[in-house]
Design a protein around this motif. Sequence first.
Motif, PDB file in Angstrom:
ATOM      1  N   ALA A 648       0.828  -1.199   0.000  1.00 13.31           N
ATOM      2  CA  ALA A 648       0.000   0.000   0.000  1.00 13.31           C
ATOM      3  C   ALA A 648       0.864   1.252   0.000  1.00 13.31           C
ATOM      4  O   ALA A 648       0.561   2.228  -0.677  1.00 13.31           O
ATOM      5  CB  ALA A 648      -0.936  -0.002   1.207  1.00 13.31           C
ATOM      6  N   THR A 649       1.944   1.228   0.782  1.00 17.58           N
ATOM      7  CA  THR A 649       2.834   2.386   0.865  1.00 17.58           C
ATOM      8  C   THR A 649       4.290   1.923   0.845  1.00 17.58           C
ATOM      9  O   THR A 649       4.594   0.755   1.084  1.00 17.58           O
ATOM     10  CB  THR A 649       2.610   3.186   2.161  1.00 17.58           C
ATOM     11  N   ASN A 650       5.147   2.883   0.589  1.00 19.74           N
ATOM     12  CA  ASN A 650       6.588   2.639   0.631  1.00 19.74           C
ATOM     13  C   ASN A 650       7.146   3.096   1.977  1.00 19.74           C
ATOM     14  O   ASN A 650       8.208   3.704   2.060  1.00 19.74           O
ATOM     15  CB  ASN A 650       7.264   3.406  -0.514  1.00 19.74           C
ATOM     16  N   ALA A 651       6.407   2.809   3.053  1.00 22.18           N
ATOM     17  CA  ALA A 651       6.774   3.304   4.381  1.00 22.18           C
ATOM     18  C   ALA A 651       8.056   2.667   4.897  1.00 22.18           C
ATOM     19  O   ALA A 651       8.782   3.278   5.688  1.00 22.18           O
ATOM     20  CB  ALA A 651       5.637   3.051   5.370  1.00 22.18           C
ATOM     21  N   THR A 652       8.378   1.444   4.457  1.00 16.81           N
ATOM     22  CA  THR A 652       9.608   0.797   4.923  1.00 16.81           C
ATOM     23  C   THR A 652      10.833   1.591   4.496  1.00 16.81           C
ATOM     24  O   THR A 652      11.804   1.698   5.248  1.00 16.81           O
ATOM     25  CB  THR A 652       9.680  -0.640   4.376  1.00 16.81           C
ATOM     26  N   SER A 653      10.801   2.142   3.293  1.00 18.29           N
ATOM     27  CA  SER A 653      11.919   2.991   2.857  1.00 18.29           C
ATOM     28  C   SER A 653      12.023   4.229   3.738  1.00 18.29           C
ATOM     29  O   SER A 653      13.129   4.666   4.082  1.00 18.29           O
ATOM     30  CB  SER A 653      11.719   3.401   1.392  1.00 18.29           C
ATOM     31  N   GLU A 654      10.865   4.813   4.099  1.00 17.63           N
ATOM     32  CA  GLU A 654      10.878   5.987   4.972  1.00 17.63           C
ATOM     33  C   GLU A 654      11.464   5.634   6.335  1.00 17.63           C
ATOM     34  O   GLU A 654      12.204   6.419   6.928  1.00 17.63           O
ATOM     35  CB  GLU A 654       9.453   6.529   5.142  1.00 17.63           C
ATOM     36  N   ARG A 655      11.150   4.453   6.841  1.00 19.60           N
ATOM     37  CA  ARG A 655      11.719   4.032   8.128  1.00 19.60           C
ATOM     38  C   ARG A 655      13.217   3.796   8.008  1.00 19.60           C
ATOM     39  O   ARG A 655      13.974   4.025   8.951  1.00 19.60           O
ATOM     40  CB  ARG A 655      11.024   2.758   8.618  1.00 19.60           C
ATOM     41  N   THR A 656      13.652   3.345   6.837  1.00 21.13           N
ATOM     42  CA  THR A 656      15.086   3.154   6.618  1.00 21.13           C
ATOM     43  C   THR A 656      15.816   4.490   6.668  1.00 21.13           C
ATOM     44  O   THR A 656      16.964   4.564   7.123  1.00 21.13           O
ATOM     45  CB  THR A 656      15.323   2.465   5.264  1.00 21.13           C
ATOM     46  N   PHE A 657      15.160   5.565   6.205  1.00 21.25           N
ATOM     47  CA  PHE A 657      15.775   6.891   6.293  1.00 21.25           C
ATOM     48  C   PHE A 657      16.041   7.258   7.753  1.00 21.25           C
ATOM     49  O   PHE A 657      17.065   7.860   8.079  1.00 21.25           O
ATOM     50  CB  PHE A 657      14.864   7.949   5.661  1.00 21.25           C
ATOM     51  N   SER A 658      15.107   6.903   8.631  1.00 18.52           N
ATOM     52  CA  SER A 658      15.299   7.174  10.057  1.00 18.52           C
ATOM     53  C   SER A 658      16.488   6.391  10.594  1.00 18.52           C
ATOM     54  O   SER A 658      17.285   6.915  11.382  1.00 18.52           O
ATOM     55  CB  SER A 658      14.027   6.814  10.838  1.00 18.52           C
ATOM     56  N   ALA A 659      16.615   5.134  10.159  1.00 15.37           N
ATOM     57  CA  ALA A 659      17.769   4.334  10.578  1.00 15.37           C
ATOM     58  C   ALA A 659      19.064   4.924  10.038  1.00 15.37           C
ATOM     59  O   ALA A 659      20.094   4.924  10.722  1.00 15.37           O
ATOM     60  CB  ALA A 659      17.603   2.887  10.095  1.00 15.37           C
ATOM     61  N   LEU A 660      19.023   5.452   8.816  1.00 13.18           N
ATOM     62  CA  LEU A 660      20.213   6.063   8.223  1.00 13.18           C
ATOM     63  C   LEU A 660      20.663   7.268   9.038  1.00 13.18           C
ATOM     64  O   LEU A 660      21.862   7.481   9.237  1.00 13.18           O
ATOM     65  CB  LEU A 660      19.916   6.475   6.778  1.00 13.18           C
ATOM     66  N   ARG A 661      19.710   8.059   9.531  1.00 16.81           N
ATOM     67  CA  ARG A 661      20.073   9.218  10.349  1.00 16.81           C
ATOM     68  C   ARG A 661      20.671   8.796  11.688  1.00 16.81           C
ATOM     69  O   ARG A 661      21.468   9.530  12.273  1.00 16.81           O
ATOM     70  CB  ARG A 661      18.845  10.101  10.566  1.00 16.81           C
ATOM     71  N   ARG A 662      20.288   7.625  12.186  1.00 13.03           N
ATOM     72  CA  ARG A 662      20.884   7.140  13.431  1.00 13.03           C
ATOM     73  C   ARG A 662      22.286   6.594  13.200  1.00 13.03           C
ATOM     74  O   ARG A 662      23.160   6.719  14.052  1.00 13.03           O
ATOM     75  CB  ARG A 662      20.010   6.039  14.045  1.00 13.03           C
ATOM     76  N   VAL A 663      22.499   5.964  12.057  1.00 10.75           N
ATOM     77  CA  VAL A 663      23.783   5.309  11.790  1.00 10.75           C
ATOM     78  C   VAL A 663      24.816   6.297  11.261  1.00 10.75           C
ATOM     79  O   VAL A 663      25.968   6.312  11.705  1.00 10.75           O
ATOM     80  CB  VAL A 663      23.583   4.146  10.787  1.00 10.75           C
ATOM     81  N   LYS A 664      24.425   7.152  10.322  1.00 11.07           N
ATOM     82  CA  LYS A 664      25.371   8.099   9.730  1.00 11.07           C
ATOM     83  C   LYS A 664      25.088   9.488  10.270  1.00 11.07           C
ATOM     84  O   LYS A 664      24.414  10.297   9.640  1.00 11.07           O
ATOM     85  CB  LYS A 664      25.284   8.079   8.203  1.00 11.07           C
ATOM     86  N   THR A 665      25.605   9.762  11.450  1.00  8.79           N
ATOM     87  CA  THR A 665      25.450  11.062  12.079  1.00  8.79           C
ATOM     88  C   THR A 665      26.583  11.984  11.625  1.00  8.79           C
ATOM     89  O   THR A 665      27.473  11.576  10.870  1.00  8.79           O
ATOM     90  CB  THR A 665      25.487  10.917  13.603  1.00  8.79           C
ATOM     91  N   TYR A 666      26.562  13.221  12.113  1.00 10.60           N
ATOM     92  CA  TYR A 666      27.608  14.169  11.708  1.00 10.60           C
ATOM     93  C   TYR A 666      28.974  13.745  12.236  1.00 10.60           C
ATOM     94  O   TYR A 666      30.009  14.126  11.682  1.00 10.60           O
ATOM     95  CB  TYR A 666      27.250  15.583  12.180  1.00 10.60           C
ATOM     96  N   LEU A 667      29.002  12.931  13.288  1.00 11.81           N
ATOM     97  CA  LEU A 667      30.275  12.425  13.801  1.00 11.81           C
ATOM     98  C   LEU A 667      30.773  11.222  13.004  1.00 11.81           C
ATOM     99  O   LEU A 667      31.935  10.840  13.138  1.00 11.81           O
ATOM    100  CB  LEU A 667      30.126  12.032  15.271  1.00 11.81           C
ATOM    101  N   ARG A 668      29.904  10.632  12.199  1.00 10.54           N
ATOM    102  CA  ARG A 668      30.273   9.431  11.441  1.00 10.54           C
ATOM    103  C   ARG A 668      30.089   9.658   9.939  1.00 10.54           C
ATOM    104  O   ARG A 668      29.874   8.726   9.184  1.00 10.54           O
ATOM    105  CB  ARG A 668      29.412   8.248  11.892  1.00 10.54           C
ATOM    106  N   ALA A 669      30.185  10.909   9.532  1.00  9.59           N
ATOM    107  CA  ALA A 669      29.865  11.268   8.150  1.00  9.59           C
ATOM    108  C   ALA A 669      30.935  10.832   7.155  1.00  9.59           C
ATOM    109  O   ALA A 669      30.698  10.867   5.949  1.00  9.59           O
ATOM    110  CB  ALA A 669      29.647  12.779   8.035  1.00  9.59           C
ATOM    111  N   THR A 670      32.116  10.426   7.620  1.00 11.72           N
ATOM    112  CA  THR A 670      33.204  10.079   6.697  1.00 11.72           C
ATOM    113  C   THR A 670      33.339   8.576   6.464  1.00 11.72           C
ATOM    114  O   THR A 670      34.292   8.159   5.814  1.00 11.72           O
ATOM    115  CB  THR A 670      34.539  10.624   7.233  1.00 11.72           C
TER     116      THR A 670
END
Length: 715
Positions: A648-670
């Motif tokens: 019905a929706t592509n909500a799983t991709s949206e949730r993955t974006f939230s996980a991406l923000r947790r994993v690749k923070t400004y301290l781990r951007a490189t």
Amino acid sequence: MAGLKSINQPVNFKFPKRSFGKKNPELRSFNPTWFKQYAWLHYDEAKDLAFCFTCMVAAKEGKISNFKADGSFISTGFCNWKDATSKFRKHQDSDCHKEAVERKVKLPRETKDIGEVLSAAHSEEKAHNRQQLLTILRNIRFLVRQGLPLRGHDNDQSNFLQLLKLHGESDPSILKWLERKQDKFTSADIQNEMLQVMALKILRDVASNIRENGYFSIMVDETTDQSNREQVVIVIRHVDSNLDVHEEFIGLCMVPSIDAATLTNVILDALVRMNISLSKCRGQCYDGASNMSGAKKGVAANITSKETRAIYTHCYGHALNLAVGDTVKKSKVMRDSLDTVFEMSKLVKYSPRRDTILEQLKREMAPDTPGFRVLCPTRWTVRAASLNSVLENYSVLQSLWETCYECTKDPEARSRIIGVKTQMQSFDFLFVVSLGYEILRHTDNLSRTLQKKDLSAAEGQHLTDLSLTSLSAMRKEESFDSFWESLNGKLNELDVSEPTLPRRRKMPKRYETGKAPPEFTTSEKDLYRQQYFEALDLVVNCVKDRFDQPGYQVYRHLEDVLLKSVRGDKTYKEDLDFVLKFYGDDLDKTSLSSQLDTFTTLARNNLNDSSTVSVSFLVTLVSQMSPASRCLFSEIVTLLRLILVMPATNATSERTFSALRRVKTYLRATMSQERLNHLMILHTHREATDALNILAVANDFVSARDGRSFIFGRF
């Protein structure tokens, strides 16, 4: 050393004495109790010298590097009995002895055969090394499962090493392992390799399940990560034999551009790497951007040209969000009022001082009401909650503007406060916020429901129809009268003006048609009734327009084959002909026709009223069957899987974006893209990460390099 065969540790031998010191010399001799403390000691009776038997044997076989060799215990011998204990300890902790132990390991005192002694000792050391490696792997698994960083600015302060040291409080052998100068297996490169082994193990299982289940749908979305790079998220939806729905994140891909050709190549490349055939793709779900949904050159069109059965559906979550946006844009009163609410959000939440004052006023005036919620234009499901918070805290907010105006000196901020305060005193604002809440609470509830990952596109359409029915039911005189009375009842409690009619204005002559006199509303209630009905008509029509998608018509035929046959509607044969023609070899015409007759009888026996049958009921009915019984309805199961495979929706991709923000923070951007992918796979597939067989991971890691098997052996 030429004739060295066994260790010599005499106990009853009369050890000669040596003189130590010049001013006050003292006589000392070898102490046989040292044999118990240092099992590797070898005593030469003829020369009165001590050697390390383990190092001697290892050196003889060329197992020790020359730069590590300790000659006093290997070739020349040791006889400084005065400092013997400290020297023995120093040698035992030396790199030379440790390397010899790794190659040959400790000697059991009761064993005299050198081959047997060295083999047993080496096995013991391997077992110790395996224990430490498993501890390292478990620590890495825990950190990535939780989305925590492994490394830090200072490696000694990293989460990974600090967690190992924490385990070392209960197991000192870990601390001893960390003191080693080499072969600790804790470096960044080793971490990357371990992450790769674990992530690929999960991906292989995911790919195997997708291939086994057959049909799948592609879900793709794009976002910008912390380092300002375009990341494409790829998710695969598939349905297993028990009709359970799975949506699997399979990776991120950094792309230089998000044009349709690039994204199509990314999708096809991901399928090839996973060894998944595009011929089994039966659905696509993206947002409505032109690069994804373009009729001629969009990603959906490119995929459909290669597999015509891969039907594209515009993500219902995005479609509903756009429909609500269309409603607000086309209704001037709603647009203006929601802009005011958004301005209120900025005034409160962007100023800690005003936010604090609001909390103080709320505790004094309305402690039991919900807090003020920010109105975010891009979020799917928070608009109604924000409007409700304004209605619940109406008096508190009016007091806030008076207080803030007195203590604010900035002219721009004062003018914005005056504007918001004036708007809240008008009846129009109260009317539209109340009406907006009544409408948006239905759309927000629908949006939350559509985001469930096990919801199919067909079920999403039915839920949308139910919500539209509820909205249409509000378009009645009785509903408006009730709404109008409740709204007027609030005027006695709030500082809001009475409703008034606008000044009558004659239409410009260029717009006039005919000679009939102009009409004007005769009462305030009639004016707001018109706006009430207009808003409801707008939202219903906008949602219908957005959800009327060509791809859904195919799924409608799939549904109708089952639902109409159970209801006894003979027109299902037309739907059956369409489905058989469209899906081709996915379905067997003869088997499906005979199974439909049997399945209709089964479904009716489990229904009180066949007219109330739904797809969800049929899915539950089939999933409760035994595997043997399910074989009788193999084509029915295929039909249901084709219905369920479309999300019905592509909500799983949206949730993955939230996980991406947790994993690749400004301290781990490189971090590298490869490491990011492995971290994301392990973090998003938490259950699979918990279920990882650490022994199998360790074996894969050890077998990747030849030298590691000598250190760890087989797990």
